[in-house]
Structure formats: structure tokens, C-alpha cells
Design an enzyme around this catalytic site. Structure first.
Site, short mmCIF file in Angstrom:
data_model
loop_
_atom_site.label_atom_id
_atom_site.label_comp_id
_atom_site.label_asym_id
_atom_site.label_seq_id
_atom_site.Cartn_x
_atom_site.Cartn_y
_atom_site.Cartn_z
N LYS A 23 45.94 58.66 54.62
CA LYS A 23 46.31 59.79 53.74
C LYS A 23 47.77 59.66 53.30
O LYS A 23 48.26 58.54 53.15
CB LYS A 23 46.03 61.12 54.44
CG LYS A 23 44.66 61.18 55.08
CD LYS A 23 44.28 62.57 55.48
CE LYS A 23 43.02 62.51 56.31
NZ LYS A 23 42.42 63.80 56.50
N HIS A 55 36.70 61.78 48.65
CA HIS A 55 37.16 62.46 49.87
C HIS A 55 37.26 63.95 49.59
O HIS A 55 37.66 64.36 48.49
CB HIS A 55 38.52 61.90 50.31
CG HIS A 55 38.90 62.31 51.69
ND1 HIS A 55 39.37 63.57 51.97
CD2 HIS A 55 38.86 61.65 52.87
CE1 HIS A 55 39.60 63.65 53.27
NE2 HIS A 55 39.30 62.50 53.85
C1 PEP Z 1 39.44 61.77 56.93
O1 PEP Z 1 40.29 62.38 56.32
O2 PEP Z 1 38.76 60.91 56.35
C2 PEP Z 1 39.25 62.08 58.35
C3 PEP Z 1 38.14 61.71 58.90
O3 PEP Z 1 40.28 62.76 58.96
P1 PEP Z 1 40.41 63.13 60.51
O4 PEP Z 1 39.93 61.94 61.30
O5 PEP Z 1 41.87 63.40 60.73
O6 PEP Z 1 39.54 64.32 60.76
#
Ligand code: PEP
Length: 258
Positions: free
Chosen positions: A11, A96
């Protein structure tokens, strides 16, 4: 025996030097591992070239987190699929929930992104998943079915072969709430059935369906042990080399126990 995929979605995190340190730490940790698992690291766009440089000497792939839906031109701030390909990016996350929610990306735009990635030989990692309301209302399967059909089912068999799907329940992303292995398995099996109905049994088996949503070093083994969970898309836990490599190890264990 089907090997797993573990993908890290960084991210909007890390400065340049932090990103470099993390990439090097991951590369060093996996250096002597004879991995069956495919690793994909998706750093912010600014670091993609550095990541593909490091990946050349290592055994991971590099993915982008986003791509423009248009080919080129007056789209200030956007990055095209051809640009990604020119720095050797092999994968790209599409759809996403953060992009759907904060940037209002629609199924129609996402379908264009999928097409333009495939035209540039970049493999899409398509994210789908329901909100907490959809889960509580019990219509989560319909939501996921619509997302997949609207964005992917116009593809030919040859195109669909390059698709990886990530099931990411929105209520589990970054919240510390993880889907139980049973909940994940139920949705993954449902997605595989949809693929089977449209593209046949072989395609359904061959398509990678990853789980994402607070997957970490502690719960990865249980999740990856589910029949239809082919690995994970990891957010928060991919920002620590140690945690990320532990998740890769969980994937390795599942493949070997298979
Ligand atoms: C993501 O953003 O793709 C994700 C799975 O985040 P997290 O593992 O932090 O929940």
C-alpha cells in the site's frame, strides 16, 4: 501438488530507503530457501524499478498496486500498463477495495484495466470481496459473483489463464478480523465453481484464488490449509520481512503436506 502464491501489498507505506531495506531483507531471507511458493511483492509505484532490479538477483516477482485504464496521454498522475511493463513488472493488483471505495473505481473501469494489463503481458491480481453489511445480510456471494462476472467474464480462455483472484472480505482488511478458514473456504469454493461453469474444470483448478484480510504469520497456516485457498494477498504483515517470510514458510508447509 499445487504450489502457493504469497503476494505482499505494501500500500502507501515506506520511504525509498525503508523500501530498499525491506526488499533487501526479504531477498536475503529467501536466498537459500528452495521455494515452491511464488512470491510477488507490490511496492508503491515509485519503487517498482528498484524492486525489479533487486528481483533480478532474487526469486520474487514484482507487482504494481494500480494501473491506468487508458493507454496513454492526458491522464495526469496516472501510470500506464506499458510504463509498468517497461520496468519489468509482471503483476498488477486490480480492484482492491481501497481503490473501489476511496477512488470510486467501477466494475467497468476495472474491466478496462484488466484488458490493458493483459494486452501488455502483465498478470492481473483481481480483488473481490464483500462489505460487512453484505456479509451480515447474507448476500455476500451475490456481490462477489457480480464483481467477478462484470469484470472478468468477458475474457477469452487464453486471457483468463493469466488471472489470479484474491478474495478479500472488506471487513477483514486491516481490521485484525480474519475470515475463519471455513468462511474463506466457502467463498473460495464458490468462486472456483463460478470459474468452472464459465471456463471448465481445468481452468477452475488452475486458477489461483488467494485469501486477503488480516492474514498474518499466526493464522496463515490454517487459512492456506483450506482446499481452495491457494495462498494469500498480505497487507500489513508484508511490511515486516520476518512476518512475510514466516507466511511464505506457512505456504511451503502446506504445499509439502499436500
Ligand atoms: C490488503 O490490503 O490487500 C490486505 C489484505 O490487507 P491486510 O492484510 O492488512 O488486512
Amino acid at each position: 501438488m499445487k504450489n502457493k502464491i504469497v503476494a505482499g501489498n505494501w500500500k502507501m507505506n515506506n520511504t525509498f530507503s525503508e523500501a530498499e531495506d525491506l526488499l533487501v531483507a526479504i531477498a536475503e531471507s529467501i536466498e537459500d530457501m528452495r521455494l515452491e511458493t511464488e512470491i510477488i511483492i507490490c511496492p508503491p509505484a515509485l519503487y517498482l524499478e528498484m524492486a525489479t532490479d533487486i528481483a533480478q538477483e532474487s526469486n520474487f516477482y514484482v507487482g504494481a498496486q494500480n494501473v491506468a485504464y487508458a493507454e496513454k496521454g492526458a491522464y495526469t498522475g496516472e501510470i500506464s500498463a506499458a510504463m509498468l511493463k517497461s520496468v519489468d513488472v509482471d503483476f498488477c493488483i486490480v480492484g482492491h477495495s481501497e481503490r473501489r471505495n476511496y477512488f470510486h473505481e467501477t466494475d467497468e473501469e476495472l474491466a478496462k484495466k484488466i484488458d490493458i494489463l493483459l494486452a501488455n503481458q502483465i498478470n492481473p491480481i483481481f480483488c473481490c470481496g464483500e462489505s460487512l453489511t453484505d456479509r451480515e445480510n447474507g448476500n455476500f456471494k451475490q456481490v462477489i459473483e457480480n464483481q467477478i462476472k462484470n469484470t472478468l467474464f468477458h475474457l477469452s480462455v487464453e486471457q483468463f489463464e493469466n488471472i489470479t483472484i484474491a478474495y478479500e472480505p472488506i471487513w477483514a482488511i486491516g481490521t485484525g478480523l480474519t475470515a475463519t478458514p471455513q468462511q474463506a473456504q466457502e467463498v473460495h469454493a464458490f468462486i472456483r465453481k463460478l470459474i468452472e461453469e464459465k471456463y471448465g474444470t481445468e481452468m477452475a483448478y488452475n486458477t489461483y484464488i488467494l485469501y486477503g484480510g488480516s492474514c498474518n504469520a499466526k493464522n496463515a497456516l490454517d487459512l492456506f490449509s483450506c482446499t481452495d485457498v491457494d495462498g494469500g494477498l498480505i497487507g500489513g504483515a508484508s511490511l515486516s520481512a520476518q512476518d512475510f517470510v514466516e507466511i511464505v514458510n506457512a505456504a511451503e508447509t502446506c504445499t509439502k503436506n499436500d
